[in-house]
Structure formats: structure tokens, C-alpha cells
Design an enzyme around this catalytic site. Structure first.
Site, short mmCIF file in Angstrom:
data_model
loop_
_atom_site.label_atom_id
_atom_site.label_comp_id
_atom_site.label_asym_id
_atom_site.label_seq_id
_atom_site.Cartn_x
_atom_site.Cartn_y
_atom_site.Cartn_z
N LYS A 78 0.85 -1.19 0.00
CA LYS A 78 0.00 0.00 0.00
C LYS A 78 0.89 1.24 0.00
O LYS A 78 1.86 1.30 0.76
CB LYS A 78 -0.90 -0.02 1.24
N SER A 158 -9.93 2.19 2.61
CA SER A 158 -9.02 2.91 1.76
C SER A 158 -8.03 2.02 1.01
O SER A 158 -7.49 2.44 -0.02
CB SER A 158 -8.23 3.91 2.60
N SER A 182 -10.30 -0.03 6.87
CA SER A 182 -9.68 -0.01 5.55
C SER A 182 -9.00 -1.28 5.10
O SER A 182 -8.56 -1.36 3.95
CB SER A 182 -8.67 1.12 5.47
N1 GLN Z 1 -13.44 4.61 5.78
C1 GLN Z 1 -12.86 5.10 7.01
C2 GLN Z 1 -12.47 6.54 6.83
O1 GLN Z 1 -12.72 7.07 5.81
C3 GLN Z 1 -11.71 4.26 7.41
C4 GLN Z 1 -10.48 4.50 6.66
C5 GLN Z 1 -9.34 3.69 7.13
O2 GLN Z 1 -9.52 2.71 7.85
N2 GLN Z 1 -8.16 4.14 6.77
O3 GLN Z 1 -11.90 7.14 7.69
#
Ligand code: GLN
Length: 493
Positions: A78, A158, A182
């Protein structure tokens, strides 16, 4: 030769050991597949030269009897993990061209054990999102499509580049980070498995910070066992991260005995949310039945503060983000837009460097941390966070693990849920609680919905309960026997 990109990590390690193929061949097969699936936009940067060099070194090590735990396994990383000399952007324009001088601890650990890096995978900008549509490098497309429908779907977010890449067989596994879901939500949307370990299990050193008290790294792979293999290499104490835990790293794969007789599985009634599709409810019941027939005992538990989890998360995460992202000022990292004076330069750099969702989070975060609202929002949220943690601790007096759905829907179309940020935030309803309480959470595919899209189940465990999660997940995996493939991947095979 069998199709190398369709092997699991476990199978590939056996094949390498038996000299059925070399790490260079395995890597080259993935590099070729990456080219075929470039339209998914899963990678921001591909690093085939590095991969082939690492693979050749891996072959040498193996020939010399010195192979590491995951030697020769090609992975996607990532693009939130700093990789020495390789552009690391967090999918933001503000970091475009940034080549770190150092390697994150998690990637160093993977390389120590012989992993091969195929490239840096796409993500939502600074890991903020649930759809991988906020990336400054374009959205990622889920390899899965609805039956008889060509609409492009989101891979989740994400870590959408990582999950799409693993599902499309353009890497064998990948790293992700999970601040509010995410790893787990994109795993569910792409029909693969992923685990967010206990807070402190993996070092955060060299991972671009989003919300430091919630961020945790973890793996993605197509099987539970492969996740166990990857996590063992990623995890461990790191003196460079004061929040990393000084505890031995277990052999997670060895914990997968398949014996869950007498284990207590908690089913939290508050996770039956309004508007959840009946198919997800059915899948959840199916999971309960599988575990029951494997000898586990099902207990109803209550997590009464669940309804506050999303509001609490969307106060704490932006608060920490606004503070973490203050460092991007055009002076020290990445992009600089010059201005009339210093302040003008800061403003122009940040205005042009950050996307809309990141700006929204910085504004919310700065607001809840401001002198007038700090007590009313930030402190209050911290208090409720404690209550959410306490709920889990009481539940774990009655059970060993919790079983829930991973996400309240299957993958949705690109562009859907974009009109209202709150709708998008609802995706995290089952996952943010685990981050707020610092618990390990494992997501795995359990079946397909009537449109042919994967649906996931989530297991939440006690702090440091990863071994139990892997063991229970192995039982579900066997019962679910999820062998479906996205049509495009089937065709390419
Ligand atoms: N969807 C969540 C957010 O937008 C979690 C994102 C994540 O876990 N990095 O913050």
C-alpha cells in the site's frame, strides 16, 4: 506449468521448495498479469526491476538453504508505507515525487523474510475513504462485476488497490492499513481475506500517519492461512514506535487447528442495523450455523454503545488527522507552491496539495480541537470511546470471539454514495468499533449475493486474540468453500 498467479502463498512456498518453479518465474508471471490488469489502476507505481532483483536474490538464498519464511513471495505494498528510494505518496498530490530515505518497519520485516515488492498500491488519499475514489491518482476498479451488468464497482477503501490487486491475482498478498475498516471492508468487497491486528501488533514507524491512536497495519491475501503467514512476518516489537507492543509473535498458522469445540461465539444484537440487506443478515446466520455445527457455542451479547461508534470515530479520526497533516506545509515534504510570503506559501501548497475529502477532515478535526469545542466534542468522544471499549470487555467475559457481517452492503458502483459524505461513512459501521477499542478484526469471504458479488463475515477478538481469530476463520473458510472468481480473472487464467 500451472498458472502461477493463481497459487496461494502456502502453495507457492511449497512449489519453490520443491523447485517446481523459481522466484523469478513466479515474479515474472505476476508482472505479466499486472500489465493485463492495468485498467484496474490498482498500482500507483509498479516496480518490476526491484521485484526481479529481489526474486533473483531469493532464488540464491533458497539454493543456499537460507530461505526466509516467505522467501520469493511477490506482494503489493500500500502506498502509505514508506519504501526507501521508491515514490511514496499516500495517494496525495502533496507527496507526489516524495522518495523516502528510509524503509517502514513493516516492509523491512517483510523483506527480511524474503518478500518481493511488485509495486505500490493505490488507496484513498491519506487512507481517508471507503471507496478508493479519493485518490489523486484516479480511482481503483474492483475486478468483480454484478451478473450481466458491466458497471464498474468500487473495490472498497481505503486499501482498495491492495484488495483489488490480490483479487485480480496481480499479487499474492498485500499490505494494508486499517484506521476504521480499511483492510476489512475492501477485503469484503473484493472477496478476499484480511486482518487488522490488535493496536500495537505492527509497528507504525514509516507508515504515513492518518489517526495515530487508530492506525494499524495488516495483510490481505486470498486465504486465511496466507494472512497468518504474512502477519507473522509483519508483526513485532519496534523500539522506533513507542506504541508497538513488546510481545513475542506467535506462529499464527500453527494456531489453525480447526478445533473450536466449546469455544463461545458472541453475536452482538446491536449489529443488526436498519436497512441492512436481507442477504447479509442471511449470510451472518449462515456463519453462526457453520460455527455451531463445528462445535462452538453461540451466545447473544450486547454492545450497547455501538450506535455512538461512528460519530465518535468521525470526531477522533479527523482530530488526529488534522494534527498529523499539519506537517505538510511545503517546507519539509513533497509539493511546494511558492507564494508572496511564508503564510501564502503554506496556504497555496495545502490548498492545491490536498483533495476535497482530506480538506473536509482537516476542517472537522480543527473544529473539534478548537478551544471552544474541545470539551464538547473531542473530550466527550474520548469518554464514549472508553464506554465502547468497556462494552467489548464485558462481552468477552461471556464469549471468546464476536461474529458480525463485515460491511452493510456489497461493493457499490463508482460514484454511488458520493453525494453525501455521511452515507459513505456508514460503510464503516461494523468495523470502526474494533479500531476504537484497539481489537483485532479479521474479515473473510463467506459467499456471493444474488448479484454475484462477494459478501464478508468479520470476527472480532480480545486484544492479542489473533490466534483464536485465525483458528475460527479457518473453520468458516472451510465451511464456506469460497472458490468463486471475478469473471475477468477467470477469462485471463
Ligand atoms: N473509511 C474510514 C475513513 O474514511 C476508514 C479508513 C481507514 O480505515 N483508513 O476514515
Amino acid at each position: 506449468m500451472t498458472n502461477l498467479t493463481h497459487l496461494t502463498i502456502e502453495q507457492a512456498l511449497k512449489g519453490l521448495e520443491k523447485k517446481d518453479f523459481t522466484a523469478v518465474e513466479l515474479t515474472q508471471a505476476h508482472i505479466d498479469a499486472m500489465e493485463k490488469f492495468r485498467s484496474l489502476n490498482a498500482y500507483i507505481v509498479e516496480t518490476p526491476e526491484i521485484a526481479l532483483k529481489q526474486a533473483a536474490e531469493s532464488d540464491k538464498r533458497r539454493a543456499g538453504g537460507k530461505a526466509g519464511l516467505i522467501d520469493g513471495i511477490p506482494l503489493g505494498i500500500k502506498d502509505l508505507f514508506c519504501t526507501q528510494g521508491v515514490q511514496t505518496t499516500a495517494a496525495s498530490k502533496i507527496l507526489e515525487g516524495f522518495k523516502p530515505e528510509y524503509e517502514s518497519t513493516v516492509t523491512s520485516n517483510l523483506f527480511r523474510d524474503g518478500a518481493v515488492m511488485l509495486g505500490k498500491t493505490n488507496l484513498d488519499e491519506f487512507a481517508m475513504g471507503s471507496s478508493n475514489t479519493t485518490s489523486a491518482f484516479g480511482n481503483v476498479i474492483n475486478p468483480w462485476k454484478r451478473k450481466n451488468d458491466n458497471t464498474d464497482l468500487v473495490p472498497g477503501g481505503s486499501s482498495g488497490g491492495s484488495s483489488a490487486a490480490v483479487a485480480a491475482r496481480i499479487c499474492m498478498g498485500a499490505t494494508g492499513t486499517d484506521t476504521g475498516g480499511s483492510i476489512r471492508q475492501p477485503a469484503a468487497f473484493c472477496g478476499i481475506a484480511g486482518i487488522k491486528p490488535t493496536y500495537g501488533r505492527c509497528s507504525r514507524w514509516g507508515v504515513v500517519a492518518f489517526a495515530s491512536s487508530l492506525d494499524q497495519a495488516g495483510p490481505f491475501a486470498r486465504t486465511v492461512k496466507d494472512n497468518a503467514l504474512l502477519l507473522r512476518s509483519m508483526a513485532g516489537y519496534d523500539p522506533k514506535d513507542s506504541t508497538s507492543a513488546d510481545r513475542p509473535v506467535p506462529d499464527y498458522a500453527a494456531a489453525m487447528t480447526g478445533n473450536i469445540k466449546g469455544l463461545k461465539i458472541g453475536v452482538p444484537k446491536e449489529y443488526r442495523v436498519e436497512g441492512m440487506p436481507a442477504e447479509i443478515e442471511k449470510m451472518w446466520q449462515q456463519g453462526i450455523d457453520w460455527l455451531k455445527s463445528a462445535g462452538a457455542e453461540i451466545v447473544d451479547v450486547s454492545l450497547p454503545h455501538t450506535k455512538y461508534a461512528l460519530p465518535v470515530y468521525y470526531i477522533i479520526a479527523p482530530a488526529e488527522a488534522s494534527s498529523n497533516l499539519a506537517r505538510y506545509d511545503g517546507v519539509r515534504y513533497g509539493k511546494r507552491v511558492t507564494g508572496e510570503n511564508l503564510k501564502d506559501m503554506y496556504q497555496k501548497t495545502r490548498a492545491q496539495g490536498f483533495g476535497e475529502e482530506v480538506r473536509r477532515r482537516i476542517l472537522v478535526g480543527t473544529y473539534v480541537l478548537s478551544a471552544g469545542y474541545y470539551d464538547a466534542y473531542y473530550i466527550k468522544a474520548q469518554r464514549v470511546r472508553r464506554l465502547i471499549y468497556n462494552d467489548f470487555m464485558s462481552a468477552f467475559e461471556k464469549c471468546d470471539v464476536l461474529l458480525t457481517p463485515t460491511a452493510p452492503s456489497a461493493a457499490f458502483a463508482i460514484g454511488e454514495n458520493e453525494d453525501d459524505p455521511v452515507k459513505m461513512y456508514l460503510n464503516d459501521v461494523f468495523t470502526v468499533t474494533g479500531n476504537l477499542a484497539g481489537l483485532p478484526g479479521l474479515a473473510l469471504p463467506a459467499g456471493l449475493d444474488s448479484q454475484g458479488l462477494p459478501l464478508g463475515l468479520q470476527l472480532l477478538g480480545r486484544p492479542w486474540g489473533e490466534e483464536t481469530l485465525f483458528n475460527v476463520a479457518g473453520v468458516i473458510e472451510k465451511a464456506a468453500n469460497f472458490t468463486a472468481l471475478p469473471a475477468s480473472v477467470q477469462k485471463a487464467a
